[in-house]
Design a protein around this motif. Structure first.
Motif, PDB file in Angstrom:
ATOM      1  N   PRO A 119      45.780  50.670  42.107  1.00  0.00           N
ATOM      2  CA  PRO A 119      44.136  50.444  41.654  1.00  0.00           C
ATOM      3  C   PRO A 119      43.996  48.956  41.807  1.00  0.00           C
ATOM      4  O   PRO A 119      44.939  48.246  42.081  1.00  0.00           O
ATOM      5  CB  PRO A 119      43.899  50.725  40.322  1.00  0.00           C
ATOM      6  CG  PRO A 119      44.951  51.732  39.879  1.00  0.00           C
ATOM      7  CD  PRO A 119      46.095  51.161  40.847  1.00  0.00           C
ATOM      8  N   ALA A 120      42.701  48.451  42.170  1.00  0.00           N
ATOM      9  CA  ALA A 120      42.476  47.012  42.330  1.00  0.00           C
ATOM     10  C   ALA A 120      40.997  46.697  42.363  1.00  0.00           C
ATOM     11  O   ALA A 120      40.366  47.653  42.276  1.00  0.00           O
ATOM     12  CB  ALA A 120      43.075  46.705  43.825  1.00  0.00           C
ATOM     13  N   VAL A 121      40.648  45.503  41.923  1.00  0.00           N
ATOM     14  CA  VAL A 121      39.344  44.981  41.734  1.00  0.00           C
ATOM     15  C   VAL A 121      39.149  43.917  42.671  1.00  0.00           C
ATOM     16  O   VAL A 121      39.931  42.959  42.769  1.00  0.00           O
ATOM     17  CB  VAL A 121      38.754  44.758  40.343  1.00  0.00           C
ATOM     18  CG1 VAL A 121      39.877  43.838  39.685  1.00  0.00           C
ATOM     19  CG2 VAL A 121      37.438  44.169  40.148  1.00  0.00           C
ATOM     20  N   ASN A 122      38.136  44.022  43.411  1.00  0.00           N
ATOM     21  CA  ASN A 122      37.908  42.653  44.261  1.00  0.00           C
ATOM     22  C   ASN A 122      36.601  41.935  43.616  1.00  0.00           C
ATOM     23  O   ASN A 122      35.483  42.578  43.630  1.00  0.00           O
ATOM     24  CB  ASN A 122      37.566  43.166  45.701  1.00  0.00           C
ATOM     25  CG  ASN A 122      37.578  42.179  46.800  1.00  0.00           C
ATOM     26  OD1 ASN A 122      36.923  40.919  46.461  1.00  0.00           O
ATOM     27  ND2 ASN A 122      38.362  41.829  47.806  1.00  0.00           N
ATOM     28  N   PHE A 123      36.576  40.592  43.492  1.00  0.00           N
ATOM     29  CA  PHE A 123      35.627  39.906  43.003  1.00  0.00           C
ATOM     30  C   PHE A 123      34.775  39.236  44.258  1.00  0.00           C
ATOM     31  O   PHE A 123      35.196  38.469  45.195  1.00  0.00           O
ATOM     32  CB  PHE A 123      35.918  38.574  41.934  1.00  0.00           C
ATOM     33  CG  PHE A 123      36.503  39.221  40.754  1.00  0.00           C
ATOM     34  CD1 PHE A 123      35.600  39.539  39.866  1.00  0.00           C
ATOM     35  CD2 PHE A 123      37.814  39.231  40.433  1.00  0.00           C
ATOM     36  CE1 PHE A 123      35.906  40.069  38.575  1.00  0.00           C
ATOM     37  CE2 PHE A 123      38.311  39.781  39.417  1.00  0.00           C
ATOM     38  CZ  PHE A 123      37.395  40.172  38.405  1.00  0.00           C
TER      39      PHE A 123
END
Length: 278
Positions: A119-123
């Motif tokens: 998983p990952a989150v991109n700002f």
């Protein structure tokens, strides 16, 4: 007979203490941590561009595979929110984050993350969703929607809408221009920040992000004076560039992150960096 028994008992007790001490020491130096999260920070994954915040696809892949081989477990943004609210996370928990919303995330990083089921989150700088950048290409609405449609473990959050810029050496997010507004300069700036943050959240919702409540501060610069403004605009979590592991009870608007996105950070260097902070 009693003397022999007592001596035997004392020697056994000393032996057990030494074994226990050795076990604790080995555990503390192994890099294993519980009830903490290592939030890693990346920017640009590209095989031709070069900068202090750009790494190759091979290095990115190698870092992730190496950490997994060492027992690190990757979690979703939702798991991280749950952890900060008091929930459990696995030992050696890691959250992958990206700043800026470069198109390289879609073309290079995302396929690797998908392949490895990480998983990952991109700002994301949301103004570029509507008006393409004149320098490094940024993500589009279509790309965001496509990634979220194919994976529930890829998330997008705010990196401001139009405040990702410098005013001299200061961040536009925190810079109060006293030449404009006079005594009301701070209040005018707070209003500007609130409007920008609300716009960022609104544009992410337009792209299909269900829960947009987090911001990564541009250049890692933030001001506690603006925390009430952030909260009022709908932000519950703020991510910094201060290196540390995240523990429960921290200020949720001062979440630390560990830089992993420089070309000189080998898998071994990253592992040692996390281990040292744990």
């Amino acid at each position: 007979m009693n003397i022999i028994f007592r001596m035997t008992f004392m020697l056994s007790l000393v032996f057990l203490i030494l074994i226990s001490s050795s076990s604790v020491s080995a555990k503390s130096s192994s890099g294993v941590y519980k009830d903490k999260v290592a939030v890693l920070m990346y920017h640009h994954v590209h095989d031709k561009d070069s900068s202090s915040s750009t790494i190759s696809s091979m290095l990115f892949r190698d870092q992730l595979i190496y950490l997994r081989s060492k027992g690190y477990q990757f979690i979703r943004l939702e798991d991280f929110r749950h952890f900060l609210a008091g929930g459990a996370v696995p030992s050696n928990a890691v959250l992958i984050t990206f700043d800026d919303g470069y198109e390289s995330f879609y073309k290079v990083a995302y396929p690797i993350l998908k392949e490895l089921s990480i998983p990952a989150v991109n700002f994301t700088i949301t103004s570029y969703l509507e008006k393409p950048s004149k320098t490094i290409p940024h993500l589009s609405y279509a790309q965001l929607k496509q990634m979220m449609a194919k994976s529930t473990s890829i998330d997008f959050q705010c990196h401001t809408n139009q405040l990702h810029q410098k005013v001299g050496e200061k961040s536009a997010l925190t810079y109060v221009n006293k030449k404009v507004g006079g005594k009301n300069a701070l209040e005018l700036h707070k209003s500007r920040v609130k409007q920008d943050t609300a716009a960022c959240i609104s544009l992410l919702k337009k792209a299909g992000v269900k829960n947009s409540d987090s911001i990564s501060y541009p250049f890692g610069i933030y001001s506690k004076t603006l925390f009430p403004t952030m909260l009022g605009a709908g932000v519950s979590y703020g991510y910094t560039t201060k290196p540390a592991l995240v523990k429960r009870g921290i200020n949720k608007l001062e979440i630390p992150r560990i830089n992993a996105g420089s070309p000189d950070i080998t898998p071994e260097v990253l592992y040692k960096r996390i281990k040292r902070l744990s």
